[in-house]
Structure formats: C-alpha cells, structure tokens
Design a protein around this motif. Structure first.
Motif, short mmCIF file in Angstrom:
data_model
loop_
_atom_site.label_atom_id
_atom_site.label_comp_id
_atom_site.label_asym_id
_atom_site.label_seq_id
_atom_site.Cartn_x
_atom_site.Cartn_y
_atom_site.Cartn_z
N HIS A 21 28.22 -8.16 36.73
CA HIS A 21 26.77 -8.14 36.51
C HIS A 21 26.29 -6.71 36.72
N ASP A 42 18.90 -8.82 39.21
CA ASP A 42 17.94 -9.71 38.54
C ASP A 42 16.85 -10.15 39.51
N HIS A 49 12.97 -13.47 33.52
CA HIS A 49 13.46 -12.70 34.68
C HIS A 49 13.49 -11.23 34.28
N HIS A 57 15.82 -7.91 34.48
CA HIS A 57 17.13 -7.32 34.78
C HIS A 57 16.89 -5.81 34.91
ZN LIG Z 1 20.93 -9.46 34.98
#
Ligand SMILES: [Zn+2]
Length: 482
Positions: free
Chosen positions: A380, A384, A459, A461
């Motif tokens: 990742h 987030d 969301h 990021h």
């Molecule tokens: Zn993310």
C-alpha cells in the motif's frame, strides 16, 4: 550420613547470592547482573536481553566452555532471557560495563575506543567482528566500557579537543568555547603570544568532549543521519557540514543522493528507502568537491532494517481482475513516477507536516498485498483516510501544485511539490480546488474527498514520494526534516 561436598556446595550458593546482592546494592559498580566474587566462589548471572554466552564470558573474564560446563549447557547458542547461570571463577568486571551504542556516521573503532575507554580487541570480541574496520551506520554495537585499564575510568568526562583550521586564532577560540585566553595558553603549554597553525590540536580546559566522537575525512566536519537505524519505506534525513564551501553529490541503493546546500557549507538531503528493499547493509558514497578543486570521496555503509509492515490477502472477483492487469495502469504509473521523481532546490516544507484530512486512518502505508493468493509483490503506497464525501483535503505542507488531472486509476488527482525531491499525491478526489502553478500554504483546502477512479468508497489516499520512492507519509507528521 551427610555428604560434606553438599554442604560446601550450599555454602557456595549462599556466598554467590550474597555477592550478587552486595553487587546489586553497591553504588557506581551496580550494573545488571554484574558482581565481584572472591576466588573459588560462584557468581550467578541472570541473562539479559541481547546477551549471549560469549559476551557473558567476556564480562566475567571466563570462557564460554567453563560456563557451559558449569551449567550443563549442550548448545552454547541457546540461552534464555532470565535464565540463571553459574559463573565459575568470575574475575569481576574484567571488561567493564557493557553498554550498547548505535553506530552513527563518523564513528570509527578508534573513536569508540577513545570515547568509552575501551580497547579495539574488547570491542571486536564483544561484537564478534571479523573485520573491525567495518562498522555499519545504524548497527548496534556492544561496548565494554572501561575495558582499557590504562585509560581514565568510565564516567570521567573527556576533555574537548580542537583541531585548528585556517583563519582561527586563540582569541576566537576562547570566545567560541567560553574560556579565557590564559586558560588555553596554560592547558596547551603555549608560549606567549600564541600563534596557532593549521591542524594543531588544542586541549580546551573545562569543556567536556562532545557527545559524539566523530572521525570523518576532511573537509567533512559533521555528518548526521536521522533516524537510525534506517528502515524500509522510511525517509532518511542526511545533514553534512563541510569546512568551507563545497558541492556534494552521492549515491545510495542505486539512486543518486541530491543535496541542497545553504550557507555554502551546510548540506542536506532527504532519501526515500523503497518499501520492498531487502533489509541489509548498503554502501553509501559521497563525493565532496571543495572550492579549491580538491575532491574527497567517502564510502559509508548503512544498515537498512525491516519496516515491520503487515501483510494482507485481497481476493478479487473475476470481473475485477482487470485491476491486476499491469498494462492498463502501467502508463499512468509511469507518468506519476516521472512527476514524483523531480527535484527542486527550494525547500517549501518547514518542520513537521500536518494531516491532510480529519478522517480516521483506515489503511496504513506499507502493508504487503497479495492478490488472489499471489506473491506479496506490491504494497500500500500511501496512507488512507476514511472521510465523508465532500469533506476538505488540506495541504499537509507548503508547496507548488505541479499536477491536476483526472486519471483512470487515481481519479481526480493533485500533486504538490514540497521541494528537495519531496512530493505529495492526493487521489480519488470529488473535486480539485487548485490549479497547476498555485503556491499552497499548510492547511489550505486543496480539494474535496471523493471516490473517483478505481476506488471502492469515499476516502483520501495520501501518497508521499521522496527522491523517487514512495515512503510512509506518517513519518513526516511525527518528524521534522528541516
Ligand atoms: Zn490507499
């Protein structure tokens, strides 16, 4: 009938316990498990974290074999923390107090020997160093402090020493160290008036030596790496000081190190370590070009630790499996990597960064990902934040907007250049509130949270690139690199 040897053995145990208790309560000499016992008696040592039989034997001036024999240890590599060991014929603190030291740039064996009043042999022995010349930045070494009986005792504060540089005179040095000219003259047996020469070593009376004993090649006066040890997916801050004007270039982990220089002698770089880099020791090279044309090359070794990231399995249904097609996202990835791999000599970021969203963190940076039971080959790449659609996205630090685009994977995307090779990316926005060329201030609203592009719900990021590598943005919220 009582076996007299059993009584003797019992007495030996009592003597050992008393010895251990006395040592435990004695001031100054009291160190974990250390005790001094009369010849012929037995000492008990309680195994501490990071100890092995070799270090324990060294500490008590005995041998691994003798301890193993006394305690019925079959495999000398296997001892447990908290285990009680009988130490036969302990020689007391033969090798001084064992402490740990994290190797910093400029630490050499001779610098450590001087600073901790130890010997090269004791240092090499305590750390099983086969080549004592090879210390690694970030390495934890065990230092038998006070192992050199000829040196001043451990705890005695070493006096500062100054090596005279061009243009320095005794008046300036007296002011610099806050001592009188007379004290300098007396401490160094100088004749009056005292001309100094380049390279002359002066004792500075009443001033204790600096915390770090650095041994760096001229014209490097200081080198600091933060934080140590360095780890996967983290940013390493590097600060160098040269004697006079210099240009510095360097290389680390197959990429170039780019320094920003200010006041002609202060050089700073931030370097992003790939999250999937193998932990281990990596060479770091520096080339220092002084104003007089002289080039000095410096070779360092830096330890990279594991970032300790967790792993997760993601199972995609057949209709989502186009997410795994590298060709589809590849062009977009390459375009983003190009933008994020730049370098601006001006620094816009200042101190710690702020959070770009008030939402809770729903996914950490660095988590290794495996899709449909495949290899853990991706991670990742950002942090987030779970936030409602339309909630504001804030600039975590000052910078210049270098990209605002609608991309197929990342959705509505913004990139901010924070300077020195540090870039922020904000993906999946509902709306972009800035345009390319805008100079943003920390906390300024730059967009709104959304779920555009390949996203499963609203969301933010937030991605941070340093020197061309994605790193953990949250490190920058907790640590200042300026
Ligand atoms: Zn993310």
């Amino acid at each position: 009938m009582i076996d007299p040897r059993r009584i003797l053995l019992k007495l030996g145990w009592i003597a050992a316990l008393v010895a251990a208790l006395v040592a435990g309560f004695a001031p100054a000499a009291a160190q974990e498990g250390e005790s001094v016992a009369p010849p012929g008696s037995t000492t008990i040592h309680i195994v501490q974290r990071d100890e092995n039989l070799f270090r324990i034997a060294l500490k008590y001036g005995t041998t691994v074999e003798a301890i193993a024999a006394s305690n019925g240890i079959a495999d000398v590599r296997v001892i447990a923390v908290g285990q009680r060991l009988l130490i036969p014929n302990a020689q007391g603190s033969a090798s001084g107090v064992l402490i740990t030291h994290t190797v910093a740039p400029g630490d050499s064996l001779s610098a450590l020997v001087a600073r901790y009043h130890t010997t090269v042999d004791a240092l090499a022995g305590a750390n099983n160093l086969s080549n004592p010349a090879l210390l690694t930045i970030g390495q934890q070494v065990y230092v038998p402090q006070g192992a050199d009986p000829g040196a001043s005792p451990p705890g005695a504060t070493p006096e500062a020493v100054h090596v005279v540089r061009p243009g320095q005179n005794i008046y300036r040095l007296a002011v610099q160290y806050g001592v009188t000219v007379n004290a300098l003259v007396r401490a160094n047996h100088l004749t009056w008036p005292a001309p100094l020469f380049f390279g002359q070593t002066l004792r500075i009376p009443g001033v204790s030596a600096p915390e770090r004993a650095v041994d760096l090649p001229y014209p490097l006066l200081d080198a600091q790496f933060q934080p140590l040890p360095a780890a996967q997916g983290k940013t390493l801050g590097i600060r160098l000081v040269t004697d006079g004007t210099a240009q510095i270039s360097g290389a680390f982990m197959g990429r170039s190190l780019r320094f920003a220089t200010h006041d002609s002698s202060q050089h700073e770089a931030v370097f992003g370590i790939y999250a999937l880099a193998q932990p281990g020791v990596y060479p770091l090279t520096l080339a220092i070009d002084a104003a007089n044309g002289q080039r000095t090359e410096v070779a360092l070794r830096v330890q990279i630790d594991s970032g300790g990231y967790s792993t997760e399995q993601i199972n995609l249904a057949a209709e989502q499996s186009n997410l795994l097609d590298p060709g589809l996202a590849g062009a977009e990835d390459e375009a983003i990597a190009r933008v994020m791999g730049g370098f601006t000599t001006q620094r816009y970021f200042d101190g710690m960064m702020g959070l770009p969203s008030a939402g809770a963190i729903t996914s950490q940076f660095g988590t290794r990902r495996s899709y449909n039971q495949g290899a853990l080959s991706t991670f990742h790449s950002g942090t987030d934040f779970g936030a409602g659609p339309g909630t504001p996205i804030l600039a975590p630090a000052a910078g210049v907007v270098t990209l605002t685009e609608t991309l197929s994977v990342r959705g509505n995307s913004t990139v901010i250049d924070h300077g020195w090779g540090v870039y922020s990316g904000f993906w999946h926005q509902a709306e972009i509130k800035v345009k390319v060329g805008d100079i943003v201030t920390p906390g300024q609203v730059i967009g709104l949270v959304g779920s555009t592009g390949r996203s499963t719900g609203p969301h933010l990021h937030w991605e941070l690139w340093v020197g061309g590598a994605q790193v953990d943005p949250m490190q920058w919220v907790q640590q200042s690199f300026s």
